[in-house]
Design a protein around this motif. Structure first.
Motif, PDB file in Angstrom:
ATOM      1  N   VAL A 182       0.838  -1.205   0.000  1.00  0.00           N
ATOM      2  CA  VAL A 182       0.000   0.000   0.000  1.00  0.00           C
ATOM      3  C   VAL A 182       0.872   1.253   0.000  1.00  0.00           C
ATOM      4  O   VAL A 182       0.645   2.192  -0.773  1.00  0.00           O
ATOM      5  N   ILE A 183       1.890   1.277   0.859  1.00  0.00           N
ATOM      6  CA  ILE A 183       2.779   2.439   0.924  1.00  0.00           C
ATOM      7  C   ILE A 183       3.501   2.634  -0.406  1.00  0.00           C
ATOM      8  O   ILE A 183       3.622   3.757  -0.913  1.00  0.00           O
ATOM      9  N   ASP A 184       3.973   1.544  -0.991  1.00  0.00           N
ATOM     10  CA  ASP A 184       4.664   1.645  -2.278  1.00  0.00           C
ATOM     11  C   ASP A 184       3.728   2.175  -3.357  1.00  0.00           C
ATOM     12  O   ASP A 184       4.125   3.014  -4.182  1.00  0.00           O
ATOM     13  N   ALA A 185       2.486   1.713  -3.366  1.00  0.00           N
ATOM     14  CA  ALA A 185       1.521   2.182  -4.370  1.00  0.00           C
ATOM     15  C   ALA A 185       1.262   3.675  -4.222  1.00  0.00           C
ATOM     16  O   ALA A 185       1.101   4.395  -5.215  1.00  0.00           O
ATOM     17  N   ILE A 186       1.237   4.161  -2.982  1.00  0.00           N
ATOM     18  CA  ILE A 186       0.998   5.587  -2.744  1.00  0.00           C
ATOM     19  C   ILE A 186       2.222   6.416  -3.127  1.00  0.00           C
ATOM     20  O   ILE A 186       2.109   7.445  -3.798  1.00  0.00           O
ATOM     21  N   THR A 187       3.400   5.979  -2.730  1.00  0.00           N
ATOM     22  CA  THR A 187       4.604   6.782  -2.983  1.00  0.00           C
ATOM     23  C   THR A 187       5.018   6.765  -4.450  1.00  0.00           C
ATOM     24  O   THR A 187       5.598   7.736  -4.945  1.00  0.00           O
ATOM     25  N   THR A 188       4.717   5.685  -5.165  1.00  0.00           N
ATOM     26  CA  THR A 188       5.080   5.612  -6.585  1.00  0.00           C
ATOM     27  C   THR A 188       3.962   6.094  -7.498  1.00  0.00           C
ATOM     28  O   THR A 188       4.073   6.013  -8.717  1.00  0.00           O
ATOM     29  N   LEU A 189       2.873   6.582  -6.915  1.00  0.00           N
ATOM     30  CA  LEU A 189       1.740   7.162  -7.639  1.00  0.00           C
ATOM     31  C   LEU A 189       0.940   6.137  -8.433  1.00  0.00           C
ATOM     32  O   LEU A 189       0.230   6.490  -9.371  1.00  0.00           O
ATOM     33  N   ALA A 190       1.045   4.868  -8.049  1.00  0.00           N
ATOM     34  CA  ALA A 190       0.107   3.894  -8.596  1.00  0.00           C
ATOM     35  C   ALA A 190      -1.299   4.246  -8.126  1.00  0.00           C
ATOM     36  O   ALA A 190      -2.291   4.070  -8.843  1.00  0.00           O
ATOM     37  N   ILE A 191      -1.382   4.746  -6.885  1.00  0.00           N
ATOM     38  CA  ILE A 191      -2.593   5.373  -6.366  1.00  0.00           C
ATOM     39  C   ILE A 191      -2.224   6.816  -6.067  1.00  0.00           C
ATOM     40  O   ILE A 191      -1.213   7.073  -5.408  1.00  0.00           O
ATOM     41  N   ARG A 192      -3.006   7.766  -6.559  1.00  0.00           N
ATOM     42  CA  ARG A 192      -2.681   9.173  -6.337  1.00  0.00           C
ATOM     43  C   ARG A 192      -3.984   9.972  -6.305  1.00  0.00           C
ATOM     44  O   ARG A 192      -5.041   9.477  -6.666  1.00  0.00           O
ATOM     45  N   GLY A 193      -3.863  11.222  -5.873  1.00  0.00           N
ATOM     46  CA  GLY A 193      -5.042  12.050  -5.646  1.00  0.00           C
ATOM     47  C   GLY A 193      -5.367  12.040  -4.170  1.00  0.00           C
ATOM     48  O   GLY A 193      -5.437  10.975  -3.544  1.00  0.00           O
ATOM     49  N   ALA A 194      -5.540  13.219  -3.593  1.00  0.00           N
ATOM     50  CA  ALA A 194      -5.668  13.323  -2.138  1.00  0.00           C
ATOM     51  C   ALA A 194      -6.768  12.434  -1.553  1.00  0.00           C
ATOM     52  O   ALA A 194      -6.513  11.665  -0.619  1.00  0.00           O
ATOM     53  N   PRO A 195      -8.011  12.492  -2.047  1.00  0.00           N
ATOM     54  CA  PRO A 195      -9.034  11.618  -1.459  1.00  0.00           C
ATOM     55  C   PRO A 195      -8.718  10.132  -1.647  1.00  0.00           C
ATOM     56  O   PRO A 195      -8.957   9.324  -0.747  1.00  0.00           O
ATOM     57  N   ALA A 196      -8.170   9.774  -2.815  1.00  0.00           N
ATOM     58  CA  ALA A 196      -7.892   8.357  -3.094  1.00  0.00           C
ATOM     59  C   ALA A 196      -6.812   7.810  -2.175  1.00  0.00           C
ATOM     60  O   ALA A 196      -6.935   6.698  -1.649  1.00  0.00           O
ATOM     61  N   ILE A 197      -5.735   8.573  -1.966  1.00  0.00           N
ATOM     62  CA  ILE A 197      -4.681   8.035  -1.097  1.00  0.00           C
ATOM     63  C   ILE A 197      -5.144   8.008   0.356  1.00  0.00           C
ATOM     64  O   ILE A 197      -4.679   7.174   1.141  1.00  0.00           O
ATOM     65  N   GLY A 198      -6.089   8.885   0.711  1.00  0.00           N
ATOM     66  CA  GLY A 198      -6.644   8.819   2.057  1.00  0.00           C
ATOM     67  C   GLY A 198      -7.382   7.511   2.287  1.00  0.00           C
ATOM     68  O   GLY A 198      -7.150   6.810   3.280  1.00  0.00           O
ATOM     69  N   ILE A 199      -8.255   7.157   1.356  1.00  0.00           N
ATOM     70  CA  ILE A 199      -9.017   5.912   1.500  1.00  0.00           C
ATOM     71  C   ILE A 199      -8.097   4.706   1.387  1.00  0.00           C
ATOM     72  O   ILE A 199      -8.237   3.723   2.126  1.00  0.00           O
ATOM     73  N   ALA A 200      -7.122   4.775   0.470  1.00  0.00           N
ATOM     74  CA  ALA A 200      -6.155   3.677   0.360  1.00  0.00           C
ATOM     75  C   ALA A 200      -5.387   3.511   1.665  1.00  0.00           C
ATOM     76  O   ALA A 200      -5.126   2.384   2.110  1.00  0.00           O
ATOM     77  N   GLY A 201      -5.018   4.634   2.287  1.00  0.00           N
ATOM     78  CA  GLY A 201      -4.327   4.560   3.571  1.00  0.00           C
ATOM     79  C   GLY A 201      -5.180   3.904   4.637  1.00  0.00           C
ATOM     80  O   GLY A 201      -4.684   3.116   5.462  1.00  0.00           O
ATOM     81  N   ALA A 202      -6.475   4.204   4.638  1.00  0.00           N
ATOM     82  CA  ALA A 202      -7.377   3.569   5.602  1.00  0.00           C
ATOM     83  C   ALA A 202      -7.447   2.062   5.366  1.00  0.00           C
ATOM     84  O   ALA A 202      -7.428   1.267   6.319  1.00  0.00           O
ATOM     85  N   PHE A 203      -7.502   1.648   4.100  1.00  0.00           N
ATOM     86  CA  PHE A 203      -7.470   0.212   3.806  1.00  0.00           C
ATOM     87  C   PHE A 203      -6.135  -0.395   4.252  1.00  0.00           C
ATOM     88  O   PHE A 203      -6.078  -1.556   4.674  1.00  0.00           O
ATOM     89  N   GLY A 204      -5.061   0.397   4.157  1.00  0.00           N
ATOM     90  CA  GLY A 204      -3.779  -0.082   4.656  1.00  0.00           C
ATOM     91  C   GLY A 204      -3.830  -0.390   6.144  1.00  0.00           C
ATOM     92  O   GLY A 204      -3.228  -1.367   6.618  1.00  0.00           O
ATOM     93  N   VAL A 205      -4.562   0.434   6.897  1.00  0.00           N
ATOM     94  CA  VAL A 205      -4.720   0.174   8.333  1.00  0.00           C
ATOM     95  C   VAL A 205      -5.551  -1.092   8.555  1.00  0.00           C
ATOM     96  O   VAL A 205      -5.298  -1.857   9.498  1.00  0.00           O
ATOM     97  N   VAL A 206      -6.534  -1.328   7.693  1.00  0.00           N
ATOM     98  CA  VAL A 206      -7.293  -2.586   7.771  1.00  0.00           C
ATOM     99  C   VAL A 206      -6.342  -3.768   7.604  1.00  0.00           C
ATOM    100  O   VAL A 206      -6.367  -4.736   8.381  1.00  0.00           O
TER     101      VAL A 206
END
Length: 593
Positions: free
Chosen positions: A36-60
């Motif tokens: 999840v962290i790699d996807a966020i930092t490498t912009l596989a997932i990007r956009g403020a709302p999207a990385i927020g929700i992705a981060g929450a799934f990372g906590v899951v």
């Protein structure tokens, strides 16, 4: 509009790998925190709302990974104080007694400390966008309740995001039409703010989609968005998918598009909005705001409330992420710069609040700049120079077309219920600045004292319109075909034109026919104004255009852009008539009104 870019499937976060778009649509299945962290930092997932929700799934995912299954007997022992911590300790030496007791839930024990540490790593993956830290903090409170509770909170956020984005997009679309008028719009956007950057609908692109569904979009200019081309790769892909007409341009052409009259408003998203209204967004946004201010165009930020950081006073406190040099020195594996070239590569910039017309969230307009946004949607007063810049920009456009030769012609904007700002007398319209406008009283056409310039001699034409119509701007020009046609008519005549598609541009109830009154060109211009005022009072449904025989045309609208567009439509109609003559399909009549 509701296709989600993020889903949860059997223990995995599933999304589109944005690095492959538009040429390759590949799915990512993320099952570990590191992924999840790699996807966020490498912009596989990007956009403020999207990385927020992705981060929450990372906590899951972290909570699931740090939960130890406890059988019923062990859980019962713990509930009766019978040493469950020691039994659990045999299963996982890393789990503290406090963590066990805090995280005992649903037959499993959560190592809260370990999950908290993973949550901290996720929240720090990208520092500028506030949504990531916000989302992680929101689900953090559910960690002791177990993975199911964290997942439920995250899925709630996912569903909420789509509703929030649609509400913000709708409010923004309403504002754009308030500012620009109910007509086909030419808009400009930067980076990617669609469903790829959120979970569904999008923010600024969401507003474009709402406007498109209303039939209000004629063109969207898409900045390519260097260095990673989110506009070219992602926004162009989303707009094509939605069937929205668009053109791609290089970032450095955006200001010229504004200067040449190809943009009515700029819409962007945001990664963080501070308490005073400063906006952190993709690098290049600040420059767009400066260009929009210079050309008198609305600059609108669309974002969810979760992007607002009211605990941060100003943009000076925002940490701007610096990214790798390789993003700038080459692209697609091809090096463009000499080896070893030093690079400045900020991912974001911060636009000062005074350049932002409005910030729009799901709650509506939550920030509006008093200097660039009047409450009625019209241009602001001369105190801000905003209206002066807008007048100068439009005057230059019309001068370059030959519609304001020498020092002829004039344009104005209403700056309040009692005032208007009009171009000054005796100046070339191709050389105006924001200081070359004069503030006048609508009631009696007199200039306010203490100004360096004198108002145009034709100011009475403008104030006649303002006294009888709820107009925001007036354009008076000497365009050749319309002026020539007006010369063939007599004062008191009406020119009736029907059958042309362009008639729709005047905003009439019946777009099939338009009646354009012809007024005498009296040497005493105040008399022309008096004639116009009398006619408009007697004819409340009259078209927002008129001829002055042997002189020129006048058009008005809710905004300066709309008034200019209506003058353009009238000139185009007159050119068509001159070139094609009268036909059964397009009758043209001149007669007494």
């Amino acid at each position: 509009m509701d296709d989600s870019s993020l889903t949860w499937d059997d223990g995995a976060l599933v999304t589109i790998d944005q690095r492959g778009l538009p040429h390759e649509v590949r799915e990512l299945r993320l099952t570990t925190v590191d992924q999840v962290i790699d996807a966020i930092t490498t912009l596989a997932i990007r956009g403020a709302p999207a990385i927020g929700i992705a981060g929450a799934f990372g906590v899951v995912i972290a909570t699931r990974a740090h939960t130890t299954v406890v059988d019923a007997a062990t859980q019962a022992d713990d509930e009766h104080g019978c040493g469950a911590a020691e039994q659990v300790g045999q299963r996982s030496a890393a789990v503290s007694r406090e963590s066990v007791r805090a995280g005992l839930s649903g037959g499993g024990v959560v190592d809260v400390a370990a999950v908290e540490a993973e949550a901290d790593r996720i929240a720090a993956a990208r520092p500028t966008a506030v949504n990531l830290a916000w989302a992680v903090e929101r689900v953090r409170a559910r960690i002791p309740e177990g993975a199911d509770a964290v997942l439920a909170e995250t899925l709630g956020m996912l569903a909420e995001d789509g509703r929030v984005n649609l509400a913000a997009a709708t409010h923004a679309a309403d504002l754009v039409q308030q500012l620009c008028g109910d007509r086909p719009l030419r808009l400009l956007t930067h980076c990617n703010t669609g469903r790829l950057a959120t979970s569904a609908v999008g923010t600024a692109i969401g507003a474009l989609r709402v406007l498109h569904e209303r039939g209000a979009v004629t063109d969207v200019i898409v900045d390519e968005t260097r260095p990673l081309l989110q506009g070219a790769r992602l926004t162009a892909w989303e707009l094509a998918e939605a069937g929205i007409p668009h053109r791609l341009t290089i970032d450095s052409a955006a200001a010229w598009a504004m200067a040449t009259g190809q943009v009515d408003a700029v819409l962007v998203g945001a990664d963080r909005i501070t308490a005073n209204g400063d906006v952190a967004n993709k690098i290049g946004t600040f420059g767009l705001a400066l260009a929009a201010r210079h050309h008198g165009l609305p600059f609108i930020v669309v974002a969810p409330e979760s992007t607002r950081d009211t605990a941060m006073a100003t943009g000076a406190q925002i940490v701007v992420e610096q990214r790798a040099a390789a993003e700038v020195t080459g692209f697609g594996g091809v090096e463009a710069a000499p080896a070893g070239t030093a690079v400045f590569n900020p991912a974001f910039d911060v636009t000062p609040a005074d350049l932002v017309t409005a910030v729009v969230t799901e709650n509506g307009v939550v920030y509006r700049n008093a200097d660039t946004f009047a409450g009625n949607g019209r241009a602001a007063s001369s105190a801000s120079d905003m209206a002066g810049r807008a007048l100068a920009a439009v005057a230059r456009q019309l001068y370059e077309r030959g519609w304001m030769p020498g020092t002829a012609g004039n344009i104005s904007v209403r700056s309040g219920s009692d005032d208007a700002l009009i171009t000054a007398s005796g100046l070339s319209k191709g050389e105006l600045t924001e200081r070359d406008a004069v503030r006048v009283r609508v009631a009696d056409t007199t200039a306010y004292p203490g100004q360096d310039r004198k108002p145009s001699a034709e100011t009475s034409i403008h104030t006649a319109v303002y006294r009888t119509r709820d107009a925001g701007a007036v354009v008076h020009v000497h365009s050749p075909f319309a002026t020539a046609l007006a010369t063939t008519a007599r004062p008191g005549d009406t020119v009736r034109v029907s059958g042309y598609e362009l008639i729709k541009g005047f905003g009439l109830d019946d777009p099939s026919t338009v009646d354009v009154p012809v007024f005498a060109n009296w040497p005493d211009v105040a008399r022309i104004g008096a004639d116009i005022e009398y006619y408009l009072r007697e004819n409340p449904g009259a078209a927002p255009i008129l001829f002055i025989t042997g002189h020129g045309i006048t058009a008005w609208g809710d905004t300066l852009a709309q008034a200019r567009d209506r003058a353009e439509c009238l000139e185009a109609l007159c050119e068509l008539i001159a070139r094609t003559g009268r036909t059964d399909a397009t009758p043209f009549e001149i007669g007494p009104r």
